[in-house]
Scaffold this motif. Sequence first.
Motif, PDB file in Angstrom:
ATOM      1  N   ILE A   1       0.818  -1.214   0.000  1.00  0.00           N
ATOM      2  CA  ILE A   1       0.000   0.000   0.000  1.00  0.00           C
ATOM      3  C   ILE A   1       0.855   1.269   0.000  1.00  0.00           C
ATOM      4  N   ASP A   2       1.959   1.265   0.747  1.00  0.00           N
ATOM      5  CA  ASP A   2       2.826   2.452   0.756  1.00  0.00           C
ATOM      6  C   ASP A   2       3.364   2.757  -0.645  1.00  0.00           C
ATOM      7  N   ASN A   3       3.702   1.716  -1.373  1.00  0.00           N
ATOM      8  CA  ASN A   3       4.204   1.910  -2.736  1.00  0.00           C
ATOM      9  C   ASN A   3       3.097   2.409  -3.664  1.00  0.00           C
ATOM     10  N   VAL A   4       1.884   1.906  -3.463  1.00  0.00           N
ATOM     11  CA  VAL A   4       0.747   2.355  -4.271  1.00  0.00           C
ATOM     12  C   VAL A   4       0.479   3.836  -4.005  1.00  0.00           C
ATOM     13  N   LEU A   5       0.463   4.220  -2.718  1.00  0.00           N
ATOM     14  CA  LEU A   5       0.221   5.625  -2.370  1.00  0.00           C
ATOM     15  C   LEU A   5       1.296   6.523  -2.964  1.00  0.00           C
ATOM     16  N   LYS A   6       2.532   6.072  -2.876  1.00  0.00           N
ATOM     17  CA  LYS A   6       3.651   6.855  -3.407  1.00  0.00           C
ATOM     18  C   LYS A   6       3.547   6.989  -4.930  1.00  0.00           C
ATOM     19  N   LYS A   7       3.128   5.922  -5.578  1.00  0.00           N
ATOM     20  CA  LYS A   7       3.050   5.910  -7.041  1.00  0.00           C
ATOM     21  C   LYS A   7       1.876   6.735  -7.577  1.00  0.00           C
ATOM     22  N   TYR A   8       0.744   6.717  -6.852  1.00  0.00           N
ATOM     23  CA  TYR A   8      -0.476   7.310  -7.399  1.00  0.00           C
ATOM     24  C   TYR A   8      -0.832   8.691  -6.850  1.00  0.00           C
ATOM     25  N   THR A   9      -0.231   9.122  -5.747  1.00  0.00           N
ATOM     26  CA  THR A   9      -0.617  10.421  -5.207  1.00  0.00           C
ATOM     27  C   THR A   9       0.502  11.433  -5.411  1.00  0.00           C
ATOM     28  N   PRO A  10       0.165  12.631  -5.822  1.00  0.00           N
ATOM     29  CA  PRO A  10      -1.164  13.075  -6.186  1.00  0.00           C
ATOM     30  C   PRO A  10      -1.610  12.406  -7.471  1.00  0.00           C
TER      31      PRO A  10
ATOM     32  N   ILE B   1      -8.360   2.361  -0.176  1.00  0.00           N
ATOM     33  CA  ILE B   1      -7.417   3.078   0.698  1.00  0.00           C
ATOM     34  C   ILE B   1      -6.776   4.230  -0.077  1.00  0.00           C
ATOM     35  N   LEU B   2      -6.408   3.962  -1.309  1.00  0.00           N
ATOM     36  CA  LEU B   2      -5.816   4.990  -2.169  1.00  0.00           C
ATOM     37  C   LEU B   2      -6.787   6.157  -2.365  1.00  0.00           C
ATOM     38  N   MET B   3      -8.040   5.864  -2.682  1.00  0.00           N
ATOM     39  CA  MET B   3      -9.026   6.938  -2.887  1.00  0.00           C
ATOM     40  C   MET B   3      -9.274   7.712  -1.604  1.00  0.00           C
ATOM     41  N   ALA B   4      -9.333   7.038  -0.486  1.00  0.00           N
ATOM     42  CA  ALA B   4      -9.547   7.742   0.785  1.00  0.00           C
ATOM     43  C   ALA B   4      -8.393   8.712   1.048  1.00  0.00           C
ATOM     44  N   ALA B   5      -7.161   8.282   0.778  1.00  0.00           N
ATOM     45  CA  ALA B   5      -5.995   9.147   0.974  1.00  0.00           C
ATOM     46  C   ALA B   5      -6.037  10.336   0.011  1.00  0.00           C
ATOM     47  N   GLU B   6      -6.424  10.089  -1.222  1.00  0.00           N
ATOM     48  CA  GLU B   6      -6.480  11.172  -2.214  1.00  0.00           C
ATOM     49  C   GLU B   6      -7.599  12.155  -1.886  1.00  0.00           C
ATOM     50  N   ILE B   7      -8.742  11.667  -1.462  1.00  0.00           N
ATOM     51  CA  ILE B   7      -9.844  12.563  -1.084  1.00  0.00           C
ATOM     52  C   ILE B   7      -9.430  13.418   0.114  1.00  0.00           C
ATOM     53  N   LYS B   8      -8.743  12.835   1.072  1.00  0.00           N
ATOM     54  CA  LYS B   8      -8.250  13.600   2.227  1.00  0.00           C
ATOM     55  C   LYS B   8      -7.293  14.701   1.765  1.00  0.00           C
ATOM     56  N   ARG B   9      -6.405  14.355   0.842  1.00  0.00           N
ATOM     57  CA  ARG B   9      -5.451  15.338   0.313  1.00  0.00           C
ATOM     58  C   ARG B   9      -6.191  16.462  -0.414  1.00  0.00           C
TER      59      ARG B   9
ATOM     60  N   HIS C   1      -8.430  21.957  -0.992  1.00  0.00           N
ATOM     61  CA  HIS C   1      -9.614  22.795  -1.146  1.00  0.00           C
ATOM     62  C   HIS C   1      -9.712  23.807  -0.004  1.00  0.00           C
ATOM     63  N   GLN C   2      -9.534  23.342   1.216  1.00  0.00           N
ATOM     64  CA  GLN C   2      -9.636  24.229   2.369  1.00  0.00           C
ATOM     65  C   GLN C   2      -8.554  25.308   2.343  1.00  0.00           C
TER      66      GLN C   2
END
Length: 109
Positions: free
Chosen positions: A3-12, A85-93, A98-99
């Motif tokens: 998952i860490d590699n997926v987050l690193k690869k896809y975000t932003p 998990i990836l989408m939840a992290a991206e939505i949080k970002r 936005h804020q």
Amino acid sequence: MEIDNVLKKYTPMTETAFYILLSLTKPRHGYGIVKHVEEMTNARIRLGSGTVYGTLTKMQKDGVITLFADEDRKTVYEVTDTGKILMAAEIKRLKELHQNAINHEEKFE
């Protein structure tokens, strides 16, 4: 893929990847994804088949989505737990982005 590699690869995430994955809140065919993205964005984004299937192939390889054949033997795509998990992290970002944009908007007017 971890998952860490997926987050690193896809975000932003790219806007295209974001909307494709967002379309998979329920399983869809490739054409269904194209139409759903077009509806969500009021036709601002019209995905080409090469873009959609190229992105889906990459996401499947990385464990973000999975695919199966429906009763008509058409390929259907579905988000995996890793994809959620990836989408939840991206939505949080994006919420933070936005804020911060709202908080500082007046400084650019």
